[in-house]
Motif scaffolding. Structure first.
Motif, short mmCIF file in Angstrom:
data_model
loop_
_atom_site.label_atom_id
_atom_site.label_comp_id
_atom_site.label_asym_id
_atom_site.label_seq_id
_atom_site.Cartn_x
_atom_site.Cartn_y
_atom_site.Cartn_z
N ALA A 185 -4.49 9.59 7.90
CA ALA A 185 -4.85 8.25 8.38
C ALA A 185 -3.74 7.23 8.07
CB ALA A 185 -6.17 7.80 7.76
N LEU A 186 -3.05 7.44 6.96
CA LEU A 186 -1.99 6.51 6.56
C LEU A 186 -0.68 6.75 7.31
CD1 LEU A 186 -2.48 6.45 2.69
CD2 LEU A 186 -2.89 4.57 4.27
N PHE A 187 -0.35 8.01 7.56
CA PHE A 187 0.99 8.33 8.03
C PHE A 187 1.10 8.89 9.44
CE2 PHE A 187 1.34 8.54 3.39
CZ PHE A 187 2.35 7.60 3.20
N ASP A 188 0.06 9.47 9.98
CA ASP A 188 0.15 10.05 11.31
C ASP A 188 -0.03 8.98 12.38
OD1 ASP A 188 0.52 12.50 10.17
OD2 ASP A 188 -1.48 13.27 10.60
N PRO A 189 0.77 9.04 13.42
CA PRO A 189 0.60 8.08 14.51
C PRO A 189 -0.79 8.23 15.16
CG PRO A 189 2.65 9.30 14.77
CD PRO A 189 1.86 9.95 13.65
N PRO A 190 -1.40 7.12 15.57
CA PRO A 190 -2.71 7.22 16.22
C PRO A 190 -2.63 8.06 17.48
CG PRO A 190 -2.11 4.93 15.76
CD PRO A 190 -0.91 5.77 15.45
N ASP B 218 -6.19 15.12 2.38
CA ASP B 218 -5.42 15.35 3.61
C ASP B 218 -5.80 14.35 4.69
OD1 ASP B 218 -3.97 17.47 2.56
OD2 ASP B 218 -5.25 19.01 3.44
N ALA B 219 -7.08 14.08 4.82
CA ALA B 219 -7.55 13.13 5.84
C ALA B 219 -7.03 11.72 5.54
CB ALA B 219 -9.07 13.14 5.91
N THR C 209 -0.54 21.71 11.05
CA THR C 209 -0.50 22.34 9.74
C THR C 209 0.35 23.60 9.82
OG1 THR C 209 -2.52 23.56 10.19
CG2 THR C 209 -2.75 21.45 9.05
N ALA C 210 0.92 23.98 8.69
CA ALA C 210 1.78 25.17 8.67
C ALA C 210 0.97 26.44 8.65
CB ALA C 210 2.69 25.12 7.46
N TYR D 295 -8.69 18.17 -15.89
CA TYR D 295 -10.03 18.28 -15.29
C TYR D 295 -10.25 19.54 -14.46
CZ TYR D 295 -10.16 13.36 -16.56
OH TYR D 295 -10.10 12.18 -17.26
N GLY D 296 -9.23 20.36 -14.31
CA GLY D 296 -9.35 21.56 -13.50
C GLY D 296 -8.82 21.31 -12.09
N PRO D 297 -8.69 22.39 -11.33
CA PRO D 297 -8.12 22.27 -9.99
C PRO D 297 -8.99 21.45 -9.04
CG PRO D 297 -8.71 24.55 -10.47
CD PRO D 297 -9.03 23.74 -11.68
N PHE D 298 -8.32 20.84 -8.06
CA PHE D 298 -9.05 20.10 -7.03
C PHE D 298 -9.86 21.08 -6.19
CE2 PHE D 298 -5.34 17.36 -7.85
CZ PHE D 298 -5.99 16.17 -8.11
N SER D 299 -11.02 20.64 -5.77
CA SER D 299 -11.86 21.48 -4.91
C SER D 299 -11.32 21.45 -3.48
CB SER D 299 -13.31 20.97 -4.92
OG SER D 299 -13.39 19.72 -4.25
N GLU D 300 -11.78 22.39 -2.66
CA GLU D 300 -11.40 22.40 -1.25
C GLU D 300 -11.80 21.09 -0.58
OE1 GLU D 300 -9.69 24.69 0.60
OE2 GLU D 300 -9.29 25.69 -1.30
N GLN D 301 -12.99 20.58 -0.92
CA GLN D 301 -13.47 19.33 -0.33
C GLN D 301 -12.55 18.16 -0.73
OE1 GLN D 301 -17.54 18.30 -1.10
NE2 GLN D 301 -17.33 16.26 -0.25
#
Length: 63
Positions: free
Chosen positions: A51-56, A46-47, A62-63, A34-40
């Motif tokens: 939400a799944l892995f970062d502690p509240p 990433d969000a 980011t690097a 389908y082509g590359p993922f868009s920035e959006q």
């Protein structure tokens, strides 16, 4: 006893690595079709991961 703990930790680590590789292959297959993922799309992914892995209450670095 310790060898059982190490064995279990290694199993978990290797299982996680297999899951990551499978996910990366699935992403590559999707992009090939389908082509590359868009920035959006990448920002939304990433969000969701954050939400799944970062502690509240912690800001994601980011690097």
């Amino acid at each position: 006893m310790i060898s059982a703990v190490i064995s279990r930790a290694l199993e978990q680590y290797l299982g996680a690595r297999r899951l990551i590789r499978a996910g990366l292959r699935a992403m590559a297959d999707y992009e090939a079709e389908y082509g590359p993922f868009s920035e959006q799309e990448m920002a939304e992914a990433d969000a969701r991961v954050a939400a799944l892995f970062d502690p509240p209450g912690e800001e994601r670095r980011t690097a």
